[in-house]
Design an enzyme around this catalytic site. Sequence first.
Site, PDB file in Angstrom:
ATOM      1  N   LYS A  22      50.703  40.900  42.962  1.00  0.00           N
ATOM      2  CA  LYS A  22      51.706  42.330  43.288  1.00  0.00           C
ATOM      3  C   LYS A  22      53.176  41.681  43.503  1.00  0.00           C
ATOM      4  O   LYS A  22      53.904  42.626  43.423  1.00  0.00           O
ATOM      5  CB  LYS A  22      51.389  42.852  44.705  1.00  0.00           C
ATOM      6  CG  LYS A  22      50.155  43.489  44.365  1.00  0.00           C
ATOM      7  CD  LYS A  22      50.558  45.044  43.488  1.00  0.00           C
ATOM      8  CE  LYS A  22      49.243  46.140  43.369  1.00  0.00           C
ATOM      9  NZ  LYS A  22      50.060  47.076  42.421  1.00  0.00           N
ATOM     10  N   TYR A  31      44.751  39.069  43.433  1.00  0.00           N
ATOM     11  CA  TYR A  31      45.606  40.703  43.782  1.00  0.00           C
ATOM     12  C   TYR A  31      47.095  40.796  44.289  1.00  0.00           C
ATOM     13  O   TYR A  31      47.849  41.036  43.912  1.00  0.00           O
ATOM     14  CB  TYR A  31      44.405  41.628  44.435  1.00  0.00           C
ATOM     15  CG  TYR A  31      44.795  43.050  44.321  1.00  0.00           C
ATOM     16  CD1 TYR A  31      45.480  43.524  43.637  1.00  0.00           C
ATOM     17  CD2 TYR A  31      45.272  43.556  46.195  1.00  0.00           C
ATOM     18  CE1 TYR A  31      45.959  44.780  43.855  1.00  0.00           C
ATOM     19  CE2 TYR A  31      46.147  44.646  46.018  1.00  0.00           C
ATOM     20  CZ  TYR A  31      46.525  45.733  45.451  1.00  0.00           C
ATOM     21  OH  TYR A  31      46.863  46.813  45.755  1.00  0.00           O
ATOM     22  N   SER A  36      51.749  46.115  47.367  1.00  0.00           N
ATOM     23  CA  SER A  36      50.453  46.713  48.076  1.00  0.00           C
ATOM     24  C   SER A  36      51.037  45.638  49.527  1.00  0.00           C
ATOM     25  O   SER A  36      51.553  44.722  49.320  1.00  0.00           O
ATOM     26  CB  SER A  36      49.208  45.341  47.460  1.00  0.00           C
ATOM     27  OG  SER A  36      48.307  45.926  48.647  1.00  0.00           O
ATOM     28  N   ASN A  54      45.904  43.454  33.631  1.00  0.00           N
ATOM     29  CA  ASN A  54      46.336  45.203  34.423  1.00  0.00           C
ATOM     30  C   ASN A  54      47.904  45.115  34.839  1.00  0.00           C
ATOM     31  O   ASN A  54      48.564  45.820  35.339  1.00  0.00           O
ATOM     32  CB  ASN A  54      45.233  45.929  35.151  1.00  0.00           C
ATOM     33  CG  ASN A  54      43.989  46.056  33.720  1.00  0.00           C
ATOM     34  OD1 ASN A  54      43.915  46.570  32.910  1.00  0.00           O
ATOM     35  ND2 ASN A  54      42.646  45.490  34.455  1.00  0.00           N
TER      36      ASN A  54
HETATM   37  N1  LIG Z   1      45.267  52.982  47.658  1.00  0.00           N
HETATM   38  C1  LIG Z   1      45.754  52.457  48.498  1.00  0.00           C
HETATM   39  O1  LIG Z   1      45.521  51.909  49.395  1.00  0.00           O
HETATM   40  C2  LIG Z   1      46.809  51.360  47.826  1.00  0.00           C
HETATM   41  C3  LIG Z   1      47.138  51.308  46.228  1.00  0.00           C
HETATM   42  N2  LIG Z   1      47.558  50.537  46.174  1.00  0.00           N
HETATM   43  C4  LIG Z   1      48.658  50.572  44.327  1.00  0.00           C
HETATM   44  O2  LIG Z   1      49.080  51.498  44.014  1.00  0.00           O
HETATM   45  C5  LIG Z   1      48.198  51.804  43.265  1.00  0.00           C
HETATM   46  C6  LIG Z   1      46.781  52.907  43.061  1.00  0.00           C
HETATM   47  O3  LIG Z   1      46.120  52.748  43.649  1.00  0.00           O
HETATM   48  P1  LIG Z   1      44.605  53.612  43.569  1.00  0.00           P
HETATM   49  O4  LIG Z   1      45.172  54.693  42.884  1.00  0.00           O
HETATM   50  O5  LIG Z   1      43.976  53.298  44.972  1.00  0.00           O
HETATM   51  O6  LIG Z   1      44.023  52.938  42.752  1.00  0.00           O
HETATM   52  P2  LIG Z   1      43.063  54.238  41.347  1.00  0.00           P
HETATM   53  O7  LIG Z   1      41.817  52.728  40.632  1.00  0.00           O
HETATM   54  O8  LIG Z   1      42.582  55.222  42.545  1.00  0.00           O
HETATM   55  O9  LIG Z   1      43.779  54.574  40.323  1.00  0.00           O
HETATM   56  C7  LIG Z   1      44.891  53.354  39.698  1.00  0.00           C
HETATM   57  C8  LIG Z   1      44.522  54.461  38.142  1.00  0.00           C
HETATM   58  O10 LIG Z   1      45.224  53.046  37.164  1.00  0.00           O
HETATM   59  C9  LIG Z   1      44.536  53.281  36.299  1.00  0.00           C
HETATM   60  N3  LIG Z   1      44.505  52.205  35.493  1.00  0.00           N
HETATM   61  C10 LIG Z   1      44.483  50.803  36.080  1.00  0.00           C
HETATM   62  N4  LIG Z   1      44.674  50.267  34.668  1.00  0.00           N
HETATM   63  C11 LIG Z   1      45.407  50.264  34.022  1.00  0.00           C
HETATM   64  C12 LIG Z   1      45.449  50.289  32.373  1.00  0.00           C
HETATM   65  N5  LIG Z   1      45.697  48.576  32.300  1.00  0.00           N
HETATM   66  N6  LIG Z   1      46.369  51.132  31.671  1.00  0.00           N
HETATM   67  C13 LIG Z   1      45.704  52.044  31.771  1.00  0.00           C
HETATM   68  N7  LIG Z   1      45.945  53.074  32.809  1.00  0.00           N
HETATM   69  C14 LIG Z   1      45.261  51.919  33.938  1.00  0.00           C
HETATM   70  C15 LIG Z   1      42.695  53.424  35.964  1.00  0.00           C
HETATM   71  O11 LIG Z   1      42.634  53.971  35.200  1.00  0.00           O
HETATM   72  C16 LIG Z   1      43.617  54.125  37.629  1.00  0.00           C
HETATM   73  O12 LIG Z   1      43.304  55.683  37.455  1.00  0.00           O
HETATM   74  C17 LIG Z   1      47.437  50.002  42.600  1.00  0.00           C
HETATM   75  O13 LIG Z   1      48.904  49.964  41.896  1.00  0.00           O
HETATM   76  C18 LIG Z   1      47.644  50.144  43.868  1.00  0.00           C
HETATM   77  O14 LIG Z   1      46.816  48.382  43.750  1.00  0.00           O
HETATM   78  C19 LIG Z   1      47.928  49.108  46.574  1.00  0.00           C
HETATM   79  C20 LIG Z   1      47.969  48.996  48.170  1.00  0.00           C
HETATM   80  C21 LIG Z   1      47.104  50.642  48.501  1.00  0.00           C
HETATM   81  O1  LIG Z   2      46.012  47.105  48.352  1.00  0.00           O
HETATM   82  C1  LIG Z   2      44.909  47.737  47.953  1.00  0.00           C
HETATM   83  O2  LIG Z   2      45.431  47.991  50.122  1.00  0.00           O
HETATM   84  C2  LIG Z   2      44.345  48.624  50.126  1.00  0.00           C
HETATM   85  C3  LIG Z   2      43.583  48.454  51.896  1.00  0.00           C
HETATM   86  O3  LIG Z   2      42.659  47.465  51.952  1.00  0.00           O
HETATM   87  P1  LIG Z   2      42.965  46.633  52.384  1.00  0.00           P
HETATM   88  O4  LIG Z   2      41.974  45.354  52.337  1.00  0.00           O
HETATM   89  O5  LIG Z   2      44.340  45.904  53.069  1.00  0.00           O
HETATM   90  O6  LIG Z   2      42.037  47.017  54.127  1.00  0.00           O
HETATM   91  C4  LIG Z   2      43.017  49.114  49.600  1.00  0.00           C
HETATM   92  O7  LIG Z   2      42.474  50.328  49.838  1.00  0.00           O
HETATM   93  C5  LIG Z   2      43.106  49.243  47.975  1.00  0.00           C
HETATM   94  O8  LIG Z   2      42.365  49.628  47.268  1.00  0.00           O
HETATM   95  C6  LIG Z   2      44.186  48.642  47.572  1.00  0.00           C
HETATM   96  O9  LIG Z   2      44.547  48.252  46.554  1.00  0.00           O
END
Ligand SMILES: NC(=O)C1=CN([C@@H]2O[C@H](COP(=O)(O)OP(=O)(O)OC[C@H]3O[C@@H](n4cnc5c(N)ncnc54)[C@H](O)[C@@H]3O)[C@@H](O)[C@H]2O)C=CC1
Ligand SMILES: O=C1O[C@H](COP(=O)(O)O)[C@@H](O)[C@H](O)[C@H]1O
Length: 246
Positions: free
Chosen positions: A149, A145, A109, A84
Amino acid sequence: MARVLLTGAAGRVGTAILGGLDDAHDWRLLDRDPPTGELTEYEYFVADITDESALLAAMEGIDVVVHLAGDPRPEAPWDSVLANNIDGTHAVFEAAVESGVEKVAFASSNHAVGAYELERTPQIYRTVSDYRLDGSELPRPKNLYGVSKAAGETLGRYYHDMYDLSVVCVRIGNLTKDHPPIDYERGQAMWLSYRDCAHLFDRCIRADYDYEVVYGISDNDRKYYSLQPARDVLGYDPQDNSADHD
Ligand SMILES: NC(=O)C1=CN([C@@H]2O[C@H](COP(=O)(O)OP(=O)(O)OC[C@H]3O[C@@H](n4cnc5c(N)ncnc54)[C@H](O)[C@@H]3O)[C@@H](O)[C@H]2O)C=CC1
Ligand SMILES: O=C1O[C@H](COP(=O)(O)O)[C@@H](O)[C@H](O)[C@H]1O
């Protein structure tokens, strides 16, 4: 108005971006999950990001890709981050170049640099500390993970250097809605509000850059990431601060 493809649109970060920028750009969404609720109102591709032909179709006529899709779990196993996050991100950059996309904003991230926290903690989470990572340091992941990234950031560097694609890698901290994580010093230092998240990616869509790595957090009193590169390169001007929620 830029034509923007948002991958991973159905997730948390996608929700924050669309919630703040619905009318600001001409959106096309892609996710492997089908649309529900308000997402049904957008042009939407149900596809996996490892599906190269689906990516090419989704990127037709697109100016900017905001690439969020991936496995976001810090504890995700290798087979999932390989498929992914690494294969998927490679496919997105490859399709972007082939489709003539100008810019890609990649959701990296804090976990790309998590091992810097093996030292100096918990002091760096506190306001007494002026220690800052600024994006010029080498990746130092603490889990697979984070490795994925760092690999995405390196793919971005390659596609910029060899194909002249503009790439910004946003090392997102910890996105939570309405208020920062409670009873979690580290989370307060890394907090990114929904409002600042939308604004930050708006700047990624609008600004001009070559290859950049920036941190994506709000303007928290507690911080160990510098916001200066995001301010200087993108014009990021965050409005929120986890200290206001103490
Ligand atoms: N939420 C956070 O605090 C953080 C998020 N991120 C990064 O931001 C991005 C989004 O994260 P979130 O929205 O929190 O995650 P999430 O899990 O809520 O959303 C990810 C979306 O990507 C889709 N997805 C996953 N693999 C896929 C694939 N192979 N093909 C098509 N769609 C796919 C899922 O269906 C989901 O809707 C990720 O790359 C994550 O690593 C990075 C740091 C912190
Ligand atoms: O990259 C990500 O980081 C946030 C924060 O996670 P933490 O373990 O550093 O507190 C996480 O919520 C998110 O799922 C992840 O994609």
